[in-house]
Design an enzyme around this catalytic site. Structure first.
Site, mmCIF file in Angstrom:
data_model
loop_
_atom_site.group_PDB
_atom_site.id
_atom_site.type_symbol
_atom_site.label_atom_id
_atom_site.label_comp_id
_atom_site.label_asym_id
_atom_site.label_seq_id
_atom_site.Cartn_x
_atom_site.Cartn_y
_atom_site.Cartn_z
ATOM 1 N N LYS A 90 0.846 -1.201 0.000
ATOM 2 C CA LYS A 90 0.000 0.000 0.000
ATOM 3 C C LYS A 90 0.881 1.251 0.000
ATOM 4 O O LYS A 90 1.920 1.289 0.648
ATOM 5 C CB LYS A 90 -0.922 -0.007 1.225
ATOM 6 N N SER A 140 -9.845 1.563 2.128
ATOM 7 C CA SER A 140 -9.002 2.363 1.270
ATOM 8 C C SER A 140 -7.877 1.580 0.586
ATOM 9 O O SER A 140 -7.309 2.056 -0.392
ATOM 10 C CB SER A 140 -8.391 3.504 2.102
ATOM 11 N N SER A 160 -10.197 -0.667 6.287
ATOM 12 C CA SER A 160 -9.570 -0.539 4.971
ATOM 13 C C SER A 160 -8.871 -1.796 4.469
ATOM 14 O O SER A 160 -8.323 -1.814 3.372
ATOM 15 C CB SER A 160 -8.564 0.603 4.972
#
Lengths: 467, 445
Positions: free
Chosen positions: B58, B132, B157
């Site tokens: 990420k 996310s 997320s």
């Protein structure tokens, strides 16, 4: 006292407590020194890089607790760090990690002269970077940032508004710093203590002068601010809460900002730093490490050695001086020691603007010097001259005395004969009753002996010969 | 397997799905990719060391020398000078293919609040990946070469995109994985975790990144645990189902059906469940958003165009300068959260919002702890259509609770290739339980 003379002063004193630690407050950066080149002691954490995290230097807790206990504070059990958010160029993260809800030390006090100055709180916080302005704060086109200072551990001592003049504020600071020196937590060589002073008069609003460094400057800044506020009162001007800057070079008070409300820092708990529990055992341990502080020491010295309050005050002015005294009198006469410390040594230190701990004088060398005087091997005058050099050298007292040709002459009959022969007029004057003439003759002999004989002995021998 | 294929695949998937913000074009030069035999051989093509796995990371996790934006324009040009602890830990075992798409700073539940391209759902390109950590979940589902990914969750997320993209997502206990080098959203909630094609893939990666780190003060001191040993177990766990979620409104019929089907399958294997009640579910959302936004608004203060990130021509006063940089470079949602977060910690509102939320958070943690003495609890996911900001925030209802409490959780697709996840939550540091049941469910679904 006139109502308008009732000055109310509270201080916020920021002390860099770096003496006994090796790294910054929240990272493992080495502490910078005064000579360190700008931006040379940095890491992602003290630069506030994305992803970096603070890790508390636990040693600072010990230091802050020690300071709190010395200032008679209560030590809080549960401690948190908070984020104080405001945008300023010197802020690496635009928030400062400090303590808000739960300062480590609260409700302290300090006896000062015939007053009690209350200490509201002492808390730990990180120092921001330092800003350098090419001109003054309000007319520079740019400023330079040095992050070496960013993350240095500070203890902020906040007093209640218990001080009532600029002079008193300066004296209080000097007293406070003597205590901090006793605790041995502050490195005066590499860090400057910075003070925020809150000043008001009856009928005015509190103004805060930010970031004053130097105790004389504090006195000046408060003095100027009192005059400024009195002027505004006289002219019937409206008062707003103001944040001020004192420019040392020009001696100007500069209004940084006016505000209608208290600044809002939007405090939250710093979620990167877990709660810290201070145990009773921890506090107890620190309490035992606190040395005897000035006030107690003065009382003890007067009682134990039967010396004057004045002398006691001189002796405690520096922890090392008192230690020197107590060591010396184990081997040397008390009055000689006090006299030599309070007069001669103090004078030499003041002249050189040095503290005893900053000199090379050892207890042994000092004691030896006094012993030589006691044994009449040195005159007090020689001792004085010798001491002036002894504070800068690693040599032994005897060695230096020899080098300087300081061995006392006890047999100087020939000199006396010579001086008497050469100054017959003076001898006659003395015989007619002029004591001045005798002193003149003593002086002549001393000069010939380059001060290496005892004046009393010379007088005695002179009188023998004249008779 | 040719290492160049991995890059080519990442490039072509990215063209179509926008999974990456940055592809690590130079990963072939990493020395650990060399085959043990070929000492001085260039580690490209056939010299690729097949023991090294390739994963995606990420984009809010700092990678030294590799652009890291946290999905924000304000960090568009940012190249970290240090590696996050998790990146240091995987060195030599995993290579980083690229940095995956995400909502700006993690501010979103659908990977649509992106400063860069919005990643598309691998099962249906007209839908989102969830957020996310959307890019990592989508890439893990589609890639032939990469079976796991490092994600991060603040309020859901990991679980949310895992469900949307039909992969496994593990959100460990708060503090189990070091946050050092993670670009903060809300520090008291942020947790780094993993995605995997299977539970086993996600667990293997977790094994490498978990563990105490002295650089993160909130990291938990505990002896290292081998999570792989909980795979393939058939031990029976006690299941509790929170009524307020399973009977909740606004959940699509199809999702509800799949959920109960899943529960039935577990029941058939001899695992019984009780329906239980959780009293505080109506305050999950406000509590979560007050804390998250308050923390976020302070975290984002550091982006002021001085030492790193977006900058601008030096003009005006300091206040004018940084306001300009921030106005031009933060996205809409970031600005919304800064404003709301700042408001909620202002004197006068602070006690009513921020402080109160902290108190409710402890109540929520206590209630979970009480219930988890007897159960492992699981809620589920719904599909989302067009939403207002408040509705979008409400969609986090099922995940923010355990995130507030810092509990470990796993999301496993109800069936292979279905974008609905079964979500299991356990007590602090009971990763063993979520792994056991997740792995078990995967086998019987």
């Amino acid at each position: 006292m006139k109502e308008s003379d009732k000055v109310v002063v509270g201080l916020e004193i920021h002390v860099g407590v770096t003496k006994k630690i090796k790294t910054k407050l929240f990272c493992s950066c080495a502490l910078p020194e005064k000579e360190s080149s700008p931006n040379s002691n940095l890491c992602p954490t003290c630069l506030g890089m994305p992803g970096s995290k603070p890790v508390l230097n636990k040693k600072v807790l010990e230091i802050a607790v020690k300071l709190g206990l010395a200032l008679n504070c209560n030590i809080q059990k549960e401690n948190f760090f908070s984020r104080k958010t405001y945008f300023y160029p010197d802020m690496a993260k635009n928030y400062q990690i400090t303590q808000y809800e739960s300062p480590l030390c609260i409700n302290g006090h300090l006896r000062f002269k015939d007053k009690v100055i209350r200490i509201r709180r002492i808390h730990i916080e990180e120092d921001p970077a330092s800003i350098q302005y090419p001109k003054e704060i309000d007319n520079s086109e740019y400023c330079l940032l040095d992050y070496n200072r960013s993350g240095i551990p500070l203890c902020e001592i906040v007093t209640e508004p218990d001080l009532s003049s600029a002079e008193e504020a300066r004296e209080f600071l000097e007293y406070l710093i003597s205590i901090i020196d006793y605790l041995d937590i502050y490195d005066s060589k590499n860090f400057t203590i910075r003070v925020d002073a809150n000043v008001s008069l009856p009928g005015t609003k509190r103004a805060e002068i930010k970031n004053i460094s130097g105790f004389k400057a504090v006195e000046k800044a408060i003095g100027f601010e009192v005059i400024r506020q009195k002027g505004k009162l006289r002219r019937n001007e409206e008062f707003r809460q103001e944040t001020l800057h004192f420019d040392k070079t020009s001696g100007r008070i500069i209004v940084l900002r006016e505000k209608e409300f208290e600044e809002d820092y939007g405090y939250i708990y710093d979620p990167d730093l877990p709660k810290i529990i201070i145990s009773d055992e921890f506090v107890k341990k620190i309490k035992n490490e606190i040395p005897e502080l000035p006030t107690e020491k003065i009382e003890r010295l007067i009682k134990q050695y039967n010396i004057s309050e004045y002398n006691a005050n001189v002796l405690v002015s520096e922890r090392e001086i008192c230690d020197l005294f107590e060591e010396s009198i184990k081997k040397v006469d008390k009055n000689l020691t006090i006299n030599f410390i309070a007069v001669t040594l103090k004078k030499i230190l003041n002249y050189n603007k040095l503290k005893l701990k900053e000199t090379k004088l050892t207890n042994n060398n000092f004691i030896e010097l006094l012993q030589m005087i006691e044994k009449n091997e040195l005159t007090p005058r020689m001792g004085d001259l010798l001491l002036r050099r002894l504070i800068f050298t690693n040599k032994k007292t005897k060695e230096l005395a020899d080098e300087m040709g300081f061995s006392k002459i006890n047999n100087f009959d020939k000199s006396i004969e010579r001086i008497l022969k050469a100054n017959k007029d003076a001898v006659n004057d003395y015989k007619k009753g002029s004591s001045k003439a005798l002193h003149f003759l003593i002086g002549q002999v001393l000069r010939e002996l380059k001060g290496r004989a005892d004046a009393k002995l010379i007088e005695k021998k002179l009188l023998e010969k004249i008779k | 397997m040719d290492a160049k294929n991995i890059l080519n695949e990442a490039r072509s998937l990215n063209k179509r799905y926008n999974f990456f913000i940055t592809i690590n074009e130079s990963f072939l030069e990493e020395p650990f990719l060399k085959k043990a035999s070929g000492k001085n051989a260039k580690p490209s093509g056939k010299n690729y060391n097949e023991k090294v796995k390739l994963i995606s990371v990420k984009d809010n996790i700092c990678t030294k020398g590799l652009r890291t934006t946290a999905g924000s324009k304000i960090l568009d040009n940012y190249v970290p000078v240090f590696d996050a602890t998790v990146i240091e830990k995987i060195k030599g075992k995993y290579g980083v293919v690229g940095k995956t798409a995400m909502d700006e700073f993690g501010f979103g539940s659908f990977s649509t609040n992106c400063a860069f391209n919005v990643p598309k759902n691998p099962l249906d390109e007209t839908r989102t990946c969830g957020g996310s950590s959307g890019g990592g979940a989508g890439y893990t589902y589609l890639s032939k070469y990469s079976d796991s990914s490092i994600g991060e969750s603040t309020g859901g997320s990991i679980s949310c995109p895992a469900a949307f993209c039909s992969v496994v997502g593990i959100t460990p206990t708060y503090g189990l994985v070091s946050r050092y080098g993670l670009i903060d959203y809300a520090n008291s909630l942020d947790k780094i975790g993993t995605f995997g094609k299977t539970v086993k893939d996600a667990v293997k990666l977790l094994n490498h990144i978990a563990g105490y780190d002295k650089k993160d003060s909130t990291s938990i001191k505990k002896t290292k645990e081998d999570y792989e040993k909980y795979l393939g177990k058939n031990s029976k766990l006690k299941i509790g189902i929170i009524k307020e979620f399973s009977n909740g409104e606004g959940i699509s019929k199809e999702v509800e059906k799949e959920f109960w089907n899943g529960v039935k399958k577990l029941e058939n294997e001899g695992m019984n469940y009780d329906e239980i009640s959780f009293s505080l579910t109506d305050v999950f959302i406000p509590t979560y958003y007050i804390i998250a936004m308050s923390e976020a608004s302070t975290n984002l203060a550091k982006y002021s165009g001085i030492r790193y990130g977006a900058s601008d021509e030096l003009k005006g006063t300091f206040n004018e300068y940084f306001s300009h940089v921030r106005s031009n470079n933060f996205g809409k949602e970031a600005k919304r959260r800064i404003l709301l977060g700042t408001f909620m910690r202002m004197a006068g509102y602070r006690n009513a919002f921020y402080i109160k939320a902290l108190k409710i958070r402890s109540l929520i943690i206590n209630e979970y702890k009480k219930l988890l003495k007897n159960y492992d609890v699981f809620p589920k996911f719904s599909e989302i259509e067009k939403l207002s900001p408040v509705e979008a925030y409400m969609s986090d209802l099922l995940t923010v609770g355990p995130n507030l409490a810092g509990l470990p959780m796993i999301s496993v697709p109800v069936k292979k290739d279905r974008p609905i996840g079964m979500h299991f939550i356990a007590d602090h540091l009971q990763e063993n339980k979520i792994i056991q049941i997740g792995d078990f469910y995967e086998r019987i679904r």
